[in-house]
Design a protein around this motif. Sequence first.
Motif, short mmCIF file in Angstrom:
data_model
loop_
_atom_site.label_atom_id
_atom_site.label_comp_id
_atom_site.label_asym_id
_atom_site.label_seq_id
_atom_site.Cartn_x
_atom_site.Cartn_y
_atom_site.Cartn_z
N ILE A 175 0.84 -1.19 0.00
CA ILE A 175 0.00 0.00 0.00
C ILE A 175 0.87 1.24 0.00
O ILE A 175 1.72 1.42 0.88
CB ILE A 175 -0.94 -0.01 1.22
CG1 ILE A 175 -1.83 -1.26 1.18
CG2 ILE A 175 -1.79 1.25 1.26
CD1 ILE A 175 -2.63 -1.47 2.43
N ARG A 176 0.66 2.10 -0.98
CA ARG A 176 1.44 3.33 -1.12
C ARG A 176 0.71 4.55 -0.59
O ARG A 176 1.34 5.49 -0.11
CB ARG A 176 1.78 3.54 -2.60
CG ARG A 176 2.55 2.39 -3.23
CD ARG A 176 3.96 2.30 -2.68
NE ARG A 176 4.70 1.20 -3.31
CZ ARG A 176 5.97 0.93 -3.04
NH1 ARG A 176 6.62 1.68 -2.14
NH2 ARG A 176 6.59 -0.07 -3.63
N ARG A 177 -0.61 4.55 -0.70
CA ARG A 177 -1.37 5.73 -0.29
C ARG A 177 -2.54 5.30 0.59
O ARG A 177 -3.70 5.55 0.31
CB ARG A 177 -1.88 6.48 -1.52
CG ARG A 177 -0.77 7.02 -2.43
CD ARG A 177 -1.34 7.70 -3.64
NE ARG A 177 -2.20 8.83 -3.27
CZ ARG A 177 -2.92 9.52 -4.15
NH1 ARG A 177 -2.91 9.18 -5.43
NH2 ARG A 177 -3.66 10.52 -3.76
N GLY A 178 -2.22 4.63 1.68
CA GLY A 178 -3.25 4.16 2.59
C GLY A 178 -3.67 5.23 3.59
O GLY A 178 -2.91 6.15 3.90
N GLN A 179 -4.89 5.09 4.07
CA GLN A 179 -5.39 5.98 5.11
C GLN A 179 -5.85 5.14 6.29
O GLN A 179 -6.61 4.19 6.12
CB GLN A 179 -6.55 6.83 4.57
CG GLN A 179 -6.16 7.79 3.47
CD GLN A 179 -7.33 8.62 2.98
OE1 GLN A 179 -8.48 8.34 3.32
NE2 GLN A 179 -7.05 9.64 2.19
N TYR A 180 -5.38 5.51 7.48
CA TYR A 180 -5.70 4.77 8.69
C TYR A 180 -6.70 5.57 9.53
O TYR A 180 -6.56 6.78 9.71
CB TYR A 180 -4.45 4.51 9.53
CG TYR A 180 -3.48 3.55 8.88
CD1 TYR A 180 -3.49 2.20 9.20
CD2 TYR A 180 -2.56 3.99 7.92
CE1 TYR A 180 -2.61 1.32 8.61
CE2 TYR A 180 -1.67 3.11 7.32
CZ TYR A 180 -1.70 1.77 7.67
OH TYR A 180 -0.83 0.89 7.08
N GLU A 229 0.93 6.47 11.31
CA GLU A 229 0.85 7.76 10.63
C GLU A 229 1.24 7.65 9.16
O GLU A 229 0.86 8.47 8.34
CB GLU A 229 1.77 8.76 11.33
CG GLU A 229 1.35 9.07 12.76
CD GLU A 229 2.21 10.17 13.37
OE1 GLU A 229 2.87 10.89 12.59
OE2 GLU A 229 2.22 10.30 14.60
N SER A 230 2.03 6.63 8.84
CA SER A 230 2.52 6.48 7.48
C SER A 230 1.40 6.07 6.54
O SER A 230 0.46 5.38 6.93
CB SER A 230 3.64 5.43 7.44
OG SER A 230 4.01 5.13 6.11
N GLU A 231 1.48 6.52 5.29
CA GLU A 231 0.53 6.11 4.26
C GLU A 231 0.92 4.77 3.63
O GLU A 231 0.18 4.23 2.83
CB GLU A 231 0.44 7.17 3.16
CG GLU A 231 -0.20 8.47 3.62
CD GLU A 231 -0.38 9.44 2.47
OE1 GLU A 231 0.25 9.21 1.42
OE2 GLU A 231 -1.13 10.40 2.62
N LYS A 232 2.07 4.27 3.99
CA LYS A 232 2.56 3.03 3.39
C LYS A 232 2.35 1.86 4.33
O LYS A 232 2.39 1.99 5.55
CB LYS A 232 4.04 3.15 3.05
CG LYS A 232 4.36 4.23 2.01
CD LYS A 232 5.84 4.26 1.71
CE LYS A 232 6.17 5.31 0.65
NZ LYS A 232 7.61 5.35 0.34
N ALA A 233 2.13 0.69 3.73
CA ALA A 233 2.00 -0.55 4.50
C ALA A 233 2.39 -1.70 3.59
O ALA A 233 2.12 -1.68 2.38
CB ALA A 233 0.59 -0.72 5.02
#
Length: 620
Positions: free
Chosen positions: A154-159, A171-175
């Motif tokens: 995932i490059r542009r994820g939202q948590y 906090e990161s958009e990556k996973a």
Amino acid sequence: MNSFSYLLHSTCPSCGAEIGIRSATAVTAVCGYCHSVLLIQQNALVLSGRHSAVLNDLSPLQIGTTGMWQGKPFTLIGRMQVSYEAGSWSEWHALMHDGSSAWLSESNDRFVFTRLQPTPPQAKALPEFSNLKVGSSYFKYRDRHYAVADIRDIRRGQYAAEGELPVPLPESEKAQVADCRNGTSFITLDYADGQAQPQVFAGKGVALSALRLQNTRTPDQIRTRSGYVKGSTKRGKCPNCGGEIRWVSGVADHVVCQYCRSQLNMSEETAHQNATHEMREHQQRALTIKIGSKARIDNENWWVLGAMVLYYVPVEKVMPDVPLYIQLAERKESEDEDDSAGWTEYLLYSPKKGFLWLVEQGKNQWAIATTLDDWPVLKKPLEPIDANKDSVPFLYDYAAQVEYAAGAFYWQVSPSDRMYYIDYGCEERKLSTTLTRNEQSWSVVSNIPATLVSAWFQGNKNISIDAKPMPADKAAVLVREHQNIKANDFTKANIKSWRVKNVLHLSTDIYTPTFWMLVFIVLNLPIFIKIFIAGVADFEYLFTPLCWHLLAYGLLRDFPYRELFIFGSAEGYKKFNIFMAILIVIGFTWINYASYSSEKAEDSTVGHSYYGGSSGHWHK
């Protein structure tokens, strides 16, 4: 176990609302009123400067839902929701009765219960994320080997989160996450912050009905919050062309407009246009079953949500990096068969039963497929074995690309999608695996007669299946037989039984080539009896009858399905034409007897003329 005593009572430092913390391992909490993300530090709630609110969804789960897993009670006290380009999933924080934590993962109406596993000293290193490959990676974790089922980079994820979590909200958009399976075992590898060695969460797939859930969301509660209910059929307008579109709320939210081929996302109850794909002439293919049609299957209503037309492509173009442990099979195809025609897959949905795939294979041949929650036991990534550790017989492999898609799906479909398939078992019932670059799944596929499909849609005037509807009681039995088959049922004994049962069925069905080939064999049996009674000397006459048998079988498999001369009709190509079959059987029977008599008479004459009355067979 309706309630836990709170370990920490406090107020939200942002809005003053009362907050109670139940888990001793919680490090993050989200205020249910102002959605502030709070850090739990030294028995106090501290503002993190972030706000988080989960998206409106249609999950039956909620904070406070209780249940039983592996004989132990639990309560859901928190959730982390991850949204990214291809969809979203939720991780529910389950507080066990002993105070420990577990996770209930929810994605596409499938659920997995897992727990974080401790890292033992001197543990063998797991593969790095960049080395994981669907269809080829096969590694050992503790006492079991695993194959990769799903890779999410995932490059542009939202948590987003609600309730209590035993981990900080990323906090990161990556996973980077990978799900791995073997049999009923399941693990998730979470490569947090790009670390080489992942956290491991181990568990099993579960059905919500087996968890004995209490305090779930009611349809009215879901409607109050979201404005609609999960599983309800919805209608709307395509924002590109204005055509009517249909989908099922919260279950199949990715829609391909059947008029202009625009790719839409309906997850927020409003059509978000992802891409537009104008219709091209070569993609205008009439679907036998129309989108939105209702089927009556085993006393349950099912709706046709979507359809995909696929065509064959070379395997090496789809999965060039997969080191196959099997030999590529040569598909048996007639010379005039057009591979590009492929087949059509219809996605059916029932609010009570879930999803079912109906496959139209051409020539009025049909199959149904169900995705398995539990994988087969694997000896290698692409080698399933049974309980006796015998390999499940390999049938063939092939690859396909989506040519045309219309309707609603639970993932985003595009005409460029390519899949690689491997089928095991027997023609009647297959254990089939489907692979893409990032995902692998296993399904049970059962061939079904057209009469069964006709029975399902017999009340729909817009659908014409060229077969007499099967009686309802018999149709229900066939569906239940399919639904009860699991991966571990593919044993040698069962496969043999399925084959025998199919042969017996084909032998009594006048709308199959097998029936008429048996008629041809019976009619021509006297020729073979005469040859064998005469002894070895007459064995030379076997060649010609065998050639006529092979030719007759080839014609019976093809010509009765064609629209020819006075025998054709508007739908003639879909149905086996018994009049054409009769002509083939009678014609080739006459030719066979005439050829045999002619050869016998010729040899008899030659023998008397040149060999003084001897049989004369030796000179040939």
